[in-house]
Write a protein that holds these residues in place. Sequence first.
Motif, mmCIF file in Angstrom:
data_model
loop_
_atom_site.group_PDB
_atom_site.id
_atom_site.type_symbol
_atom_site.label_atom_id
_atom_site.label_comp_id
_atom_site.label_asym_id
_atom_site.label_seq_id
_atom_site.Cartn_x
_atom_site.Cartn_y
_atom_site.Cartn_z
ATOM 1 N N THR A 58 -1.985 -0.026 -5.390
ATOM 2 C CA THR A 58 -1.278 1.237 -5.190
ATOM 3 C C THR A 58 -1.095 2.015 -6.491
ATOM 4 N N SER A 59 -1.366 1.366 -7.631
ATOM 5 C CA SER A 59 -1.228 2.032 -8.919
ATOM 6 C C SER A 59 -2.358 1.568 -9.845
ATOM 7 N N LEU A 80 0.846 -1.184 0.000
ATOM 8 C CA LEU A 80 0.000 0.000 0.000
ATOM 9 C C LEU A 80 0.877 1.228 0.000
ATOM 10 N N ASN A 81 0.511 2.218 -0.790
ATOM 11 C CA ASN A 81 1.234 3.484 -0.822
ATOM 12 C C ASN A 81 0.530 4.445 0.128
ATOM 13 N N ASP A 139 5.796 2.827 0.512
ATOM 14 C CA ASP A 139 5.091 1.562 0.292
ATOM 15 C C ASP A 139 5.169 0.726 1.563
#
Length: 334
Positions: free
Chosen positions: A307-308, A152-153, A168
């Motif tokens: 996260t992206s 997870l960011n 991250d």
Amino acid sequence: MADQPPNWLGKLGNLLVPTSHAHDTPVATVNNARILDEIIASFQDSLRRESFGTSMLFNAHFLIILHPSTYEERQNAFPVIVNEAVDAFNAIIEQHRGEYDRIAPVASSWFFKFGGGREFSGESLTPADICVVGALTGILPGNASAQSPDKLNVTRRVKQTNRYEKVDVDLNAFQHIAFREPGAFVVKFGFEKSVATTARSPAVGVDSRSAAELPQSLGEGLARINYHLAELNQEDSYLMRDREIVVARKEPDNQHFPNYLLLESAYVSNPHLRIRYNDASCAFQIASFSRNETRVNEQLIPRSDPTSPHWQPLPDMAQILLNSMVTLNFKCNV
């Protein structure tokens, strides 16, 4: 004994029981004010980091991780800390309101979750430590059991730099934190009614239906999702009031996220997908994170990292099929 230098007994005593030094740096203790300051610092950093163009954007979800002894000592003050934090957030938003055309949070509420643990993300937590983890919306897993190596960011203070930074964090970092029911708080935003009054004329090339004019936590919502769970032969409806929602499997640790559509089905991943309203294009989009199939109008949606997200267009009146067993019928209201 006569040959021993004077003071030798004192020196020996100092070796066995070190004397105190008046100039030693005192160990910081965790009090309510320190916890509040860390939460406010996390919010202020996110506002500076996430806001862009004419939109004010900031973290709305916060995990506050304390050493178990500190958690026990401070837990009765958590409701007061949350109230003070929300008051401070609103004051900061008012202070910066003139710099932006609109306030455009991803969520619809402030979310706070306090937990106790002796280590987080490979770092030990002492009774003097406070770790605040922030995110724009409800992507934080609480103490959910991690099923994959996904990261997870998030925003958190890094010890090496003593500054809040985007980092991250492995999902496994949360499984050792004890998040309890009394430590979870959800507070609805208090600035929706005045958002539209601050919006100026839209920029050239932008649809006149700005984010400030869209319904936010209102009765009509941004969209409606009717869903059918095949294995239970169950149907229900969900009103999308947030600009971004998460579709996930219904589990206890997800219950407090206000922008989650929770489905009681083994065929739904955790999380499975996200749906958002894109202010720039004035259109809905979808991103899938499941290792199982996600289809929109029979077209396979590629899997992306949480996260992206790899956003795909989500048309009106779309049928979303999860793992061939759960059907979502999406209808936009804007």
